[in-house]
Scaffold this motif. Sequence first.
Motif, PDB file in Angstrom:
ATOM      1  N   THR A 251       0.831  -1.207   0.000  1.00 55.53           N
ATOM      2  CA  THR A 251       0.000   0.000   0.000  1.00 55.53           C
ATOM      3  C   THR A 251       0.865   1.257   0.000  1.00 55.53           C
ATOM      4  O   THR A 251       0.571   2.231  -0.707  1.00 55.53           O
ATOM      5  CB  THR A 251      -0.930   0.016   1.223  1.00 55.53           C
ATOM      6  N   LYS A 252       1.936   1.238   0.774  1.00 56.62           N
ATOM      7  CA  LYS A 252       2.844   2.384   0.802  1.00 56.62           C
ATOM      8  C   LYS A 252       3.462   2.624  -0.577  1.00 56.62           C
ATOM      9  O   LYS A 252       3.540   3.768  -1.049  1.00 56.62           O
ATOM     10  CB  LYS A 252       3.943   2.158   1.837  1.00 56.62           C
ATOM     11  N   ILE A 253       3.870   1.550  -1.230  1.00 59.29           N
ATOM     12  CA  ILE A 253       4.466   1.671  -2.563  1.00 59.29           C
ATOM     13  C   ILE A 253       3.442   2.232  -3.556  1.00 59.29           C
ATOM     14  O   ILE A 253       3.751   3.108  -4.380  1.00 59.29           O
ATOM     15  CB  ILE A 253       4.988   0.302  -3.035  1.00 59.29           C
ATOM     16  N   LEU A 254       2.200   1.777  -3.450  1.00 56.95           N
ATOM     17  CA  LEU A 254       1.156   2.200  -4.385  1.00 56.95           C
ATOM     18  C   LEU A 254       0.574   3.571  -4.049  1.00 56.95           C
ATOM     19  O   LEU A 254      -0.276   4.070  -4.774  1.00 56.95           O
ATOM     20  CB  LEU A 254       0.032   1.163  -4.416  1.00 56.95           C
ATOM     21  N   SER A 255       1.041   4.183  -2.975  1.00 51.56           N
ATOM     22  CA  SER A 255       0.560   5.508  -2.579  1.00 51.56           C
ATOM     23  C   SER A 255       1.372   6.643  -3.185  1.00 51.56           C
ATOM     24  O   SER A 255       1.071   7.813  -2.955  1.00 51.56           O
ATOM     25  CB  SER A 255       0.567   5.638  -1.043  1.00 51.56           C
ATOM     26  N   ALA A 256       2.389   6.307  -3.971  1.00 57.15           N
ATOM     27  CA  ALA A 256       3.236   7.326  -4.591  1.00 57.15           C
ATOM     28  C   ALA A 256       2.530   7.969  -5.775  1.00 57.15           C
ATOM     29  O   ALA A 256       1.516   7.466  -6.277  1.00 57.15           O
ATOM     30  CB  ALA A 256       4.557   6.716  -5.032  1.00 57.15           C
ATOM     31  N   LYS A 257       3.068   9.086  -6.252  1.00 54.71           N
ATOM     32  CA  LYS A 257       2.491   9.796  -7.400  1.00 54.71           C
ATOM     33  C   LYS A 257       2.779   9.083  -8.719  1.00 54.71           C
ATOM     34  O   LYS A 257       2.076   9.276  -9.701  1.00 54.71           O
ATOM     35  CB  LYS A 257       3.041  11.220  -7.471  1.00 54.71           C
ATOM     36  N   GLU A 258       3.839   8.269  -8.748  1.00 52.50           N
ATOM     37  CA  GLU A 258       4.166   7.470  -9.932  1.00 52.50           C
ATOM     38  C   GLU A 258       4.353   6.026  -9.496  1.00 52.50           C
ATOM     39  O   GLU A 258       5.197   5.726  -8.654  1.00 52.50           O
ATOM     40  CB  GLU A 258       5.423   8.000 -10.621  1.00 52.50           C
ATOM     41  N   VAL A 259       3.557   5.132 -10.073  1.00 49.71           N
ATOM     42  CA  VAL A 259       3.529   3.735  -9.677  1.00 49.71           C
ATOM     43  C   VAL A 259       3.807   2.854 -10.886  1.00 49.71           C
ATOM     44  O   VAL A 259       3.324   3.132 -11.993  1.00 49.71           O
ATOM     45  CB  VAL A 259       2.146   3.378  -9.073  1.00 49.71           C
ATOM     46  N   ARG A 260       4.583   1.796 -10.674  1.00 49.91           N
ATOM     47  CA  ARG A 260       4.926   0.915 -11.793  1.00 49.91           C
ATOM     48  C   ARG A 260       4.562  -0.531 -11.456  1.00 49.91           C
ATOM     49  O   ARG A 260       4.819  -1.013 -10.346  1.00 49.91           O
ATOM     50  CB  ARG A 260       6.423   0.986 -12.091  1.00 49.91           C
ATOM     51  N   ALA A 261       3.974  -1.232 -12.429  1.00 51.22           N
ATOM     52  CA  ALA A 261       3.805  -2.680 -12.362  1.00 51.22           C
ATOM     53  C   ALA A 261       4.829  -3.292 -13.314  1.00 51.22           C
ATOM     54  O   ALA A 261       4.870  -2.939 -14.499  1.00 51.22           O
ATOM     55  CB  ALA A 261       2.395  -3.079 -12.765  1.00 51.22           C
ATOM     56  N   LEU A 262       5.657  -4.186 -12.813  1.00 52.34           N
ATOM     57  CA  LEU A 262       6.701  -4.824 -13.612  1.00 52.34           C
ATOM     58  C   LEU A 262       6.364  -6.293 -13.778  1.00 52.34           C
ATOM     59  O   LEU A 262       6.248  -7.038 -12.799  1.00 52.34           O
ATOM     60  CB  LEU A 262       8.062  -4.662 -12.928  1.00 52.34           C
ATOM     61  N   VAL A 263       6.192  -6.721 -15.028  1.00 50.59           N
ATOM     62  CA  VAL A 263       5.857  -8.102 -15.358  1.00 50.59           C
ATOM     63  C   VAL A 263       7.062  -8.756 -16.032  1.00 50.59           C
ATOM     64  O   VAL A 263       7.513  -8.279 -17.080  1.00 50.59           O
ATOM     65  CB  VAL A 263       4.629  -8.164 -16.296  1.00 50.59           C
ATOM     66  N   LYS A 264       7.578  -9.828 -15.440  1.00 51.98           N
ATOM     67  CA  LYS A 264       8.713 -10.555 -16.018  1.00 51.98           C
ATOM     68  C   LYS A 264       8.224 -11.906 -16.519  1.00 51.98           C
ATOM     69  O   LYS A 264       7.754 -12.735 -15.739  1.00 51.98           O
ATOM     70  CB  LYS A 264       9.822 -10.727 -14.977  1.00 51.98           C
ATOM     71  N   LEU A 265       8.335 -12.124 -17.841  1.00 51.75           N
ATOM     72  CA  LEU A 265       7.753 -13.304 -18.463  1.00 51.75           C
ATOM     73  C   LEU A 265       8.724 -14.459 -18.681  1.00 51.75           C
ATOM     74  O   LEU A 265       8.309 -15.610 -18.810  1.00 51.75           O
ATOM     75  CB  LEU A 265       7.136 -12.922 -19.822  1.00 51.75           C
ATOM     76  N   HIS A 266      10.025 -14.177 -18.810  1.00 56.37           N
ATOM     77  CA  HIS A 266      11.048 -15.215 -19.029  1.00 56.37           C
ATOM     78  C   HIS A 266      10.782 -16.033 -20.297  1.00 56.37           C
ATOM     79  O   HIS A 266      10.977 -17.252 -20.326  1.00 56.37           O
ATOM     80  CB  HIS A 266      11.128 -16.157 -17.823  1.00 56.37           C
ATOM     81  N   MET A 267      10.334 -15.365 -21.356  1.00 55.75           N
ATOM     82  CA  MET A 267      10.027 -16.058 -22.601  1.00 55.75           C
ATOM     83  C   MET A 267      10.879 -15.572 -23.774  1.00 55.75           C
ATOM     84  O   MET A 267      10.904 -16.205 -24.830  1.00 55.75           O
ATOM     85  CB  MET A 267       8.552 -15.885 -22.955  1.00 55.75           C
ATOM     86  N   GLY A 268      11.529 -14.429 -23.621  1.00 52.75           N
ATOM     87  CA  GLY A 268      12.309 -13.870 -24.718  1.00 52.75           C
ATOM     88  C   GLY A 268      13.043 -12.630 -24.260  1.00 52.75           C
ATOM     89  O   GLY A 268      13.215 -12.391 -23.060  1.00 52.75           O
ATOM     90  N   GLU A 269      13.452 -11.810 -25.234  1.00 58.89           N
ATOM     91  CA  GLU A 269      14.303 -10.657 -24.929  1.00 58.89           C
ATOM     92  C   GLU A 269      13.623  -9.311 -25.155  1.00 58.89           C
ATOM     93  O   GLU A 269      14.252  -8.263 -25.030  1.00 58.89           O
ATOM     94  CB  GLU A 269      15.558 -10.712 -25.793  1.00 58.89           C
ATOM     95  N   PHE A 270      12.328  -9.317 -25.446  1.00 60.10           N
ATOM     96  CA  PHE A 270      11.661  -8.072 -25.810  1.00 60.10           C
ATOM     97  C   PHE A 270      10.889  -7.480 -24.623  1.00 60.10           C
ATOM     98  O   PHE A 270      10.375  -8.208 -23.772  1.00 60.10           O
ATOM     99  CB  PHE A 270      10.718  -8.295 -26.986  1.00 60.10           C
ATOM    100  N   SER A 271      10.819  -6.153 -24.619  1.00 63.03           N
ATOM    101  CA  SER A 271      10.101  -5.454 -23.558  1.00 63.03           C
ATOM    102  C   SER A 271       9.323  -4.281 -24.141  1.00 63.03           C
ATOM    103  O   SER A 271       9.611  -3.816 -25.251  1.00 63.03           O
ATOM    104  CB  SER A 271      11.067  -4.964 -22.479  1.00 63.03           C
ATOM    105  N   ALA A 272       8.360  -3.776 -23.384  1.00 59.06           N
ATOM    106  CA  ALA A 272       7.583  -2.604 -23.778  1.00 59.06           C
ATOM    107  C   ALA A 272       7.028  -1.956 -22.526  1.00 59.06           C
ATOM    108  O   ALA A 272       6.835  -2.610 -21.494  1.00 59.06           O
ATOM    109  CB  ALA A 272       6.447  -2.988 -24.725  1.00 59.06           C
ATOM    110  N   THR A 273       6.769  -0.642 -22.651  1.00 57.41           N
ATOM    111  CA  THR A 273       6.228   0.125 -21.541  1.00 57.41           C
ATOM    112  C   THR A 273       4.970   0.853 -21.992  1.00 57.41           C
ATOM    113  O   THR A 273       4.933   1.417 -23.088  1.00 57.41           O
ATOM    114  CB  THR A 273       7.257   1.154 -21.041  1.00 57.41           C
ATOM    115  N   ALA A 274       3.956   0.826 -21.152  1.00 55.94           N
ATOM    116  CA  ALA A 274       2.717   1.572 -21.404  1.00 55.94           C
ATOM    117  C   ALA A 274       2.471   2.506 -20.227  1.00 55.94           C
ATOM    118  O   ALA A 274       2.871   2.215 -19.098  1.00 55.94           O
ATOM    119  CB  ALA A 274       1.535   0.629 -21.589  1.00 55.94           C
TER     120      ALA A 274
END
Length: 408
Positions: A367-390
């Motif tokens: 909850t403390k982490i999610l109370s910031a003005k900028e919040v990130r969800a990081l998903v690690k798939l372990h399937m390849g080398e590609f990434s993207a940000t939305a």
Amino acid sequence: MNIINGGICAPKGFLASATAANIKYKNRTDMAMIFSKVPAISAGTYTTNLVKAAPVLWDRNITDSEVEVNAIVINSGIANACTKDEGMEYCKQSANKAAMELLVDENSVLLASTGVIGMQLPIDRICNGIESLSKSLEQSERAANEAAKAIMTTDTVSKEVAIEFEISGKTVKMGGMCKGSGMIHPNMCTMLGFITTDINISKELLLKAIREDVVDTFNMVSVDGDTSTNDSLIILANGLAENVKIVDENSDEYKVFKINLNFVTTTLSKMIAGDGEGATALFEVVVDGAKTKETARTLAKSVVTSSLTKAAIFGHDANWGRILCALGYSGEKFDPDNMELYFESENGKILIYKDGVSVGFDEDVATKILSAKEVRALVKLHMGEFSATAWGCDLTFDYVKINADYRS
């Protein structure tokens, strides 16, 4: 690369102005102009919505041609969308008025509108505004900032950036401004973006750069899932930096240009997402380890557009099941039993889910982490080398309030 002041007026030869034309808003500026002292090459990318506003159609005809551009006239308050022949006629009259005031060709004038759909422009006020704008052009930080403010609708802050960098021994500058807060789901919000640069580059490479760049910047932003009729991103390059003209897409100079263009567009994209209507937090979703770039993009955008996830971010609730759900209905393949999910912000980072189950995290820490003005969800798939940000934002009570009476 250095971040500098000056916005769209930072590059050599670019001026700006703003005025109050009383198109819809009272007691504030609502029109802006960008002007290049010398003709500039242009490139643009526009809404994929089948319903396109008149200025989108006007601009696309120009930026897709070899015609050089001297000016951009922008109004807020009325979108000039769903206005048929009369709307196009008002485009012509607006461009003609600007051409007469600036002593340029009407085909060198681009137009942009944002605001309420379905209303006709008050062309007399538009023309009076253009006259005022033409007489008050300046190359100054103040003028750039006033122009950025004038194009706002439900935005709570103006959005601008400027940088300088080296190309073939010459200092090149690039500035940008944009507006967007609601109806943001570009596929090129109500989003308008404008970039100026004094770089010397071929039209072909300018267009190539902006169309490739937008895929991972503005097209990865979503506030509410609605793609506007007016989305436009336009870049002007007037060559006054006097660098050796960039004509080879494999050259180091072109690569440097693309890196710096990406910094400007990414910065502006995040500003739009963070200023979503009623938002209290910027929500960033990073998908890492995908098989393809497109898979990573689709998964990231599926999460950032999930209304349930956005509501959980507003409540500072680490309801990770909503993220797994959004990943699962994205249409892309991944293994939920071989992945990890983290939440992170300036307040810390926490592992939430790993290999098919919750890790039994501390809810108070999350909850403390999610109370910031900028919040990130990081998903690690372990399937390849590609990434993207939305990028997106939380979904709040105020979003409904703002849009319940937008026309009034």
